[in-house]
Write a protein that holds these residues in place. Structure first.
Motif, mmCIF file in Angstrom:
data_model
loop_
_atom_site.group_PDB
_atom_site.id
_atom_site.type_symbol
_atom_site.label_atom_id
_atom_site.label_comp_id
_atom_site.label_asym_id
_atom_site.label_seq_id
_atom_site.Cartn_x
_atom_site.Cartn_y
_atom_site.Cartn_z
ATOM 1 N N ILE A 197 21.684 55.748 64.527
ATOM 2 C CA ILE A 197 21.318 57.052 65.075
ATOM 3 C C ILE A 197 22.569 57.738 65.622
ATOM 4 C CG2 ILE A 197 19.821 58.307 66.671
ATOM 5 C CD1 ILE A 197 18.319 56.574 64.543
ATOM 6 N N GLY A 198 22.843 58.934 65.111
ATOM 7 C CA GLY A 198 24.019 59.695 65.527
ATOM 8 C C GLY A 198 25.271 59.399 64.723
ATOM 9 N N ALA A 199 25.210 58.378 63.862
ATOM 10 C CA ALA A 199 26.379 58.033 63.042
ATOM 11 C C ALA A 199 26.535 59.036 61.902
ATOM 12 C CB ALA A 199 26.227 56.627 62.465
ATOM 13 N N SER A 200 27.757 59.214 61.456
ATOM 14 C CA SER A 200 28.005 60.033 60.267
ATOM 15 C C SER A 200 27.501 59.284 59.054
ATOM 16 C CB SER A 200 29.502 60.295 60.104
ATOM 17 O OG SER A 200 29.982 61.078 61.163
ATOM 18 N N ILE A 201 27.081 60.036 58.045
ATOM 19 C CA ILE A 201 26.658 59.397 56.803
ATOM 20 C C ILE A 201 27.507 59.956 55.668
ATOM 21 C CG2 ILE A 201 24.769 61.033 56.466
ATOM 22 C CD1 ILE A 201 23.280 58.594 55.104
ATOM 23 N N ALA A 202 27.888 59.063 54.782
ATOM 24 C CA ALA A 202 28.741 59.438 53.653
ATOM 25 C C ALA A 202 28.191 58.825 52.376
ATOM 26 C CB ALA A 202 30.168 58.955 53.885
ATOM 27 N N ALA A 203 28.418 59.541 51.263
ATOM 28 C CA ALA A 203 28.044 59.037 49.942
ATOM 29 C C ALA A 203 29.313 58.581 49.242
ATOM 30 C CB ALA A 203 27.345 60.128 49.140
ATOM 31 N N ARG A 204 29.266 57.351 48.719
ATOM 32 C CA ARG A 204 30.422 56.813 47.997
ATOM 33 C C ARG A 204 30.255 57.076 46.499
ATOM 34 N NH1 ARG A 204 28.602 52.419 50.803
ATOM 35 N NH2 ARG A 204 28.126 51.361 48.844
ATOM 36 N N TYR A 205 31.269 57.705 45.921
ATOM 37 C CA TYR A 205 31.329 57.927 44.469
ATOM 38 C C TYR A 205 32.618 57.282 43.998
ATOM 39 C CZ TYR A 205 27.710 61.447 45.249
ATOM 40 O OH TYR A 205 26.546 62.090 45.614
ATOM 41 N N GLY A 206 32.534 56.036 43.549
ATOM 42 C CA GLY A 206 33.731 55.311 43.150
ATOM 43 C C GLY A 206 34.649 55.118 44.351
ATOM 44 N N ASP A 207 35.880 55.612 44.245
ATOM 45 C CA ASP A 207 36.862 55.471 45.329
ATOM 46 C C ASP A 207 36.823 56.621 46.328
ATOM 47 O OD1 ASP A 207 37.728 53.095 44.271
ATOM 48 O OD2 ASP A 207 39.363 54.006 43.112
ATOM 49 N N THR A 208 35.989 57.622 46.083
ATOM 50 C CA THR A 208 35.922 58.763 46.996
ATOM 51 C C THR A 208 34.650 58.701 47.839
ATOM 52 O OG1 THR A 208 34.824 60.181 45.389
ATOM 53 C CG2 THR A 208 37.237 60.215 45.409
ATOM 54 N N GLU A 209 34.719 59.346 48.973
ATOM 55 C CA GLU A 209 33.606 59.356 49.901
ATOM 56 C C GLU A 209 33.355 60.793 50.328
ATOM 57 O OE1 GLU A 209 33.082 55.769 52.713
ATOM 58 O OE2 GLU A 209 33.702 57.412 54.009
ATOM 59 N N LYS A 210 32.096 61.224 50.265
ATOM 60 C CA LYS A 210 31.735 62.586 50.644
ATOM 61 C C LYS A 210 30.865 62.531 51.891
ATOM 62 C CE LYS A 210 29.031 66.535 49.124
ATOM 63 N NZ LYS A 210 28.058 67.002 48.141
ATOM 64 N N ARG A 211 31.325 63.152 52.982
ATOM 65 C CA ARG A 211 30.529 63.194 54.218
ATOM 66 C C ARG A 211 29.351 64.135 54.012
ATOM 67 N NH1 ARG A 211 33.154 60.708 58.893
ATOM 68 N NH2 ARG A 211 34.459 59.212 57.803
ATOM 69 N N ILE A 212 28.189 63.671 54.399
ATOM 70 C CA ILE A 212 26.959 64.443 54.192
ATOM 71 C C ILE A 212 26.470 65.073 55.486
ATOM 72 C CG2 ILE A 212 24.545 64.276 53.488
ATOM 73 C CD1 ILE A 212 25.395 61.875 51.772
ATOM 74 N N GLY A 213 26.501 64.323 56.573
ATOM 75 C CA GLY A 213 25.978 64.810 57.843
ATOM 76 C C GLY A 213 25.854 63.675 58.837
ATOM 77 N N LYS A 214 24.805 63.734 59.676
ATOM 78 C CA LYS A 214 24.571 62.720 60.702
ATOM 79 C C LYS A 214 23.151 62.183 60.599
ATOM 80 C CE LYS A 214 27.953 63.867 64.141
ATOM 81 N NZ LYS A 214 28.886 62.849 63.773
ATOM 82 N N VAL A 215 23.003 60.887 60.871
ATOM 83 C CA VAL A 215 21.685 60.246 60.895
ATOM 84 C C VAL A 215 20.985 60.692 62.173
ATOM 85 C CG1 VAL A 215 20.440 58.053 60.978
ATOM 86 C CG2 VAL A 215 22.513 58.255 59.581
ATOM 87 N N THR A 216 19.766 61.229 62.026
ATOM 88 C CA THR A 216 19.022 61.701 63.195
ATOM 89 C C THR A 216 17.877 60.771 63.583
ATOM 90 O OG1 THR A 216 17.627 63.089 61.788
ATOM 91 C CG2 THR A 216 19.581 64.122 62.789
ATOM 92 N N ALA A 217 17.360 59.997 62.601
ATOM 93 C CA ALA A 217 16.233 59.103 62.906
ATOM 94 C C ALA A 217 16.110 58.037 61.829
ATOM 95 C CB ALA A 217 14.932 59.890 63.002
ATOM 96 N N VAL A 218 15.529 56.918 62.225
ATOM 97 C CA VAL A 218 15.148 55.869 61.286
ATOM 98 C C VAL A 218 13.709 55.506 61.635
ATOM 99 C CG1 VAL A 218 15.617 53.561 60.404
ATOM 100 C CG2 VAL A 218 17.522 54.999 61.173
ATOM 101 N N ASP A 219 12.795 55.762 60.696
ATOM 102 C CA ASP A 219 11.372 55.524 60.927
ATOM 103 C C ASP A 219 10.855 54.441 59.996
ATOM 104 O OD1 ASP A 219 10.788 57.670 62.885
ATOM 105 O OD2 ASP A 219 11.414 58.972 61.233
#
Length: 173
Positions: free
Chosen positions: A99-121
């Motif tokens: 919760i509150g951590a940044s989230i990123a998508a990994r595409y091979g060797d690159t990483e794209k920041r998407i946003g922040k985790v707001t909840a886990v249900d």
């Protein structure tokens, strides 16, 4: 530092027991606890029992002796000191750390920041992670092992396989 390990859903019965939705993949961890914080109050545990499916935990706190007293705890989080948390194996992490951590998508060797985790249900088959995207929109996805999740506790970045995320993510407008 405290970490949430469950959320009280409702009273269970008339003797002060409460039904807890655990924020852990191993509900039996509640059975070894002597006390926890509920909201900002320290509560001693009188007894713990697990549902047959281990999906829910039922806790009886010392001094919470009827349904009315248990009702006052509805919606509160159950937490423990970080030092009392169970040790994790390599690759494991606590849901509360996401919760509150940044989230990123990994595409091979690159990483794209998407946003922040707001909840886990927890909704049954898989936990659902909600994200506030950098553009202000929302996104959610089921937590699946096929996403190859990694969590860097130091930088507080939760990363997943971008290609798999593209297949399972649901975006809000």
């Amino acid at each position: 530092m405290r970490m949430d390990i469950g959320r009280i859903l409702k009273p269970q019965g008339i003797r002060g027991e409460v039904k807890v939705d655990p924020l852990t993949d191993d509900s039996s961890r509640f059975c070894v606890l002597k006390s926890v914080s509920v909201g900002n109050e320290l509560k001693r545990i009188q007894s713990v029992r697990l549902s047959e499916s281990d999906k829910f935990v039922y806790i009886k706190f010392v001094g919470v002796d009827d349904r009315n007293a248990a009702e006052l705890l509805r919606g509160r989080f159950v937490s423990v000191d970080r030092a009392a948390a169970v040790p994790l194996d390599a690759g494991e992490f606590f849901i509360s750390d996401l919760i509150g951590a940044s989230i990123a998508a990994r595409y091979g060797d690159t990483e794209k920041r998407i946003g922040k985790v707001t909840a886990v249900d927890s909704f049954g088959a898989a936990d659902v992670i909600s994200v506030e995207c950098a553009d202000g929109n929302g996104m959610s996805f089921a937590f699946l092992r096929s996403l190859e999740p990694l969590f860097d506790e130091t930088s507080r970045v939760f990363s997943v396989d971008g290609k798999k995320l593209d297949e399972v993510a649901v975006y809000e407008d």
